[in-house]
Design an enzyme around this catalytic site. Structure first.
Site, PDB file in Angstrom:
ATOM      1  N   TYR A 113       0.781  -1.193   0.125  1.00  0.00           N
ATOM      2  CA  TYR A 113      -0.026  -0.030  -0.063  1.00  0.00           C
ATOM      3  C   TYR A 113       0.936   1.377   0.240  1.00  0.00           C
ATOM      4  CZ  TYR A 113      -3.786  -3.214   1.113  1.00  0.00           C
ATOM      5  OH  TYR A 113      -4.677  -4.096   1.066  1.00  0.00           O
ATOM      6  N   CYS A 144      -6.656  -4.660  -7.149  1.00  0.00           N
ATOM      7  CA  CYS A 144      -6.397  -4.496  -5.661  1.00  0.00           C
ATOM      8  C   CYS A 144      -6.043  -5.516  -4.827  1.00  0.00           C
ATOM      9  CB  CYS A 144      -7.522  -3.885  -5.160  1.00  0.00           C
ATOM     10  SG  CYS A 144      -8.977  -4.557  -5.184  1.00  0.00           S
TER      11      CYS A 144
END
Length: 189
Positions: A113, A144
């Site tokens: 992230y 994702c």
């Protein structure tokens, strides 16, 4: 009278080897993608609870190609979804930057992230990046599942099945997350 040629928005539920998946699209591109569920009805409910999902089912050529690509991915093929048109109307600039950076990750490629935030021009915003990815309307196309927590940990995943689904998707791409498997027990000789 509406002809199928004039229908530019719609949705479809498709059966894959990993479960039922769903997509919705507008005249601009893909608006929603639902990851695997056990039943067609569950996917249909998830798709239709989002505003703006058309009940039409006529499929433009690019949608037919996308459905075939999703089925191939689910069967274990290395598929590149980066050219799929995506309609992200109403998404803020921060999330657009995060989604754009995530779309550049290829099959089997992961990042964290924090690194994704940095790549997107938002260094230091790892938590916000995680929140943006949690709101991703088109997982798989905006991959994702390829974003990990610091230290190579799996991190969260908002799709049905949570991080177990994320781990399975990564495994399909040849990525193993977590501690190494235990060493084989020796025979003692």
């Amino acid at each position: 009278m509406v002809t199928t040629a004039s229908i530019t928005a719609g949705h479809a539920v498709l059966e894959t080897v990993i479960g039922f998946m769903g997509i919705a699209w507008s005249e601009k591109g893909l608006t929603r993608l639902c990851l695997p569920e056990r039943s067609r009805e569950a996917v249909e409910r998830r798709l239709l609870r989002h505003g703006g999902v058309s009940s039409a089912t006529a499929q433009p050529p690019w949608v037919v190609e996308l459905i075939a690509a999703i089925k191939a991915y689910a069967a274990g093929e290395d598929i590149d979804f980066s050219a799929v048109p995506v309609d992200l109307d109403g998404v803020d600039d921060f999330r657009l930057a995060i989604y754009d950076a995530a779309r550049k990750l290829s099959f089997g490629e992961t990042t964290t992230y924090g690194e994704l935030a940095k790549t997107a021009g938002h260094a230091g915003l790892a938590r916000e990046t995680g929140a943006a990815l949690g709101a991703n309307p088109v997982p798989l196309v905006i991959p994702c599942h390829r974003i990990l927590a610091a230290g190579g940990k799996i991190g969260g995943f908002s799709a049905p099945g949570g991080s177990i689904t994320k781990e399975k998707m990564l495994a399909m791409e040849g990525v193993r997350v977590g501690p190494p498997p235990p060493a084989q027990v020796s025979f003692g000789f």
